[in-house]
Write a protein that holds these residues in place. Sequence first.
Motif, short mmCIF file in Angstrom:
data_model
loop_
_atom_site.label_atom_id
_atom_site.label_comp_id
_atom_site.label_asym_id
_atom_site.label_seq_id
_atom_site.Cartn_x
_atom_site.Cartn_y
_atom_site.Cartn_z
N LEU A 231 12.71 -16.27 49.55
CA LEU A 231 13.74 -15.41 48.98
C LEU A 231 14.93 -15.32 49.92
O LEU A 231 14.77 -15.16 51.14
N THR A 232 16.15 -15.42 49.37
CA THR A 232 17.37 -15.18 50.10
C THR A 232 18.17 -14.13 49.34
O THR A 232 17.99 -13.94 48.13
N TYR A 233 19.08 -13.45 50.05
CA TYR A 233 19.76 -12.28 49.50
C TYR A 233 21.27 -12.43 49.66
O TYR A 233 21.77 -13.12 50.56
N ASN A 234 22.00 -11.72 48.79
CA ASN A 234 23.45 -11.71 48.92
C ASN A 234 23.89 -10.58 49.85
O ASN A 234 23.05 -9.87 50.42
N ALA A 235 25.21 -10.39 49.99
CA ALA A 235 25.73 -9.40 50.93
C ALA A 235 25.36 -7.98 50.56
O ALA A 235 25.35 -7.09 51.41
N ASN A 236 25.02 -7.74 49.29
CA ASN A 236 24.63 -6.40 48.85
C ASN A 236 23.12 -6.17 48.92
O ASN A 236 22.62 -5.16 48.45
N GLY A 237 22.40 -7.13 49.49
CA GLY A 237 20.96 -6.99 49.62
C GLY A 237 20.19 -7.30 48.37
O GLY A 237 19.00 -6.99 48.28
N LEU A 238 20.83 -7.92 47.36
CA LEU A 238 20.16 -8.30 46.13
C LEU A 238 19.67 -9.74 46.23
O LEU A 238 20.29 -10.58 46.89
#
Length: 400
Positions: free
Chosen positions: A278-285
């Motif tokens: 899993l990887t996430y965007n800048a908003n933690g999503l």
Amino acid sequence: MKKITLLITLLLFFKVHAQFFEDEFGPLPEILTIDEWSGTDWDEVASQEATFNVDCLVQTITTLISGINVSRSIYSYNQGNQVIEIIIQTNIAGTWFNSSRTQNTYTGDNLTEEIESNWNGSTWINSFRIQSTFTGNNLTEEIESNWDGTNWENNLRRQNTYTGDNLSEEIESNWDGANWGLFSRTLYNYNGSNQLIDDLFQLRNAEDTTWENANRSIYTYNAADLLEQESYQEWNTVNAMWVNSEQRTYSYTGSNISAIISSFWDGFEYLPEDRSLLTYNANGLIAQLIFQDYFGGDWENTSRITFIYPACQSLSTEEFTTFDFSFSPNPSSNYLKVLNLPQGHTVLNYMVYDMSGRLVQKGKLNSDLTITTQFMTDGLYVLKLSDGSYSQAKQFVVNY
């Protein structure tokens, strides 16, 4: 190819698409793409596209296979932003036709009745119903029933018992036409921090009315109170002992899950079978989820899901920045404990939202600053704390 087929099947046949994605992956994206690994590159095989209203509540979700519209879900809400109706439609030769419908009834914040019906070409015909009873926010009973053409007929009943706010026992019974007959039960145990440490599933012996072990799950946590491992065991009746079956191991970057490895017991040791990255965007999503299989000593890509979110999903990092707090454990399977509140912010109201914007729980923080999460489905949520003057919101994970 097995995972691709499964994912597409879920896209097509899960009746409540938004709930499926919240359960499996977390926040509902605006665009979701499923790719298959060809051996050298990713090839798109399916996608979903969602539209949202001004309150960031989902209005429609459309499923596409190879770029062709296949099905869509249409959502309606009450004044409290609770989902009261979901209509599923299928696309035939460019025209949308009704397929199924879910209607929800609430008592306060609690969902007390769900009715599913099917479209026969001219009207809706009842199919399935769930009736739920609560004590406060604790779900104490669920009754499932089927429509026989004239009346609702009981099918399955779940009864829950609590120790404090902790679910300690869940009993399932089947309806024989006249009475409820006990079928199975699950017993839950917790440590001193109210973390779930094991659950035991048992079946009812109809002959001597005793409970017989069937399987159990054991949960362990790391020093940061994050779920580190789930182990599954089956009961061997011949030798009267527990036998290892499967295991899931979690890795983290900060408090975000970065990898989940599933392994199976070969009789001597756990061998890796598949993993999710899993990887996430800048908003933690969650931005990307890659599935891999373990083969010949190496991890090989099989499929990938990519998530793109609407601007309104940045709620948790942009809207409330007036004070800070932390919480544990994350992911949560039973409770969430609020930590490190600044001085003067000890009396707080809380609200928990799922990522379609629906309020799923609210209240006032109790004296030990814990919030029960055991009846939230797997996924990402937003916890908002407010003292009347200041607010702050952060995301957390529910994972069983």
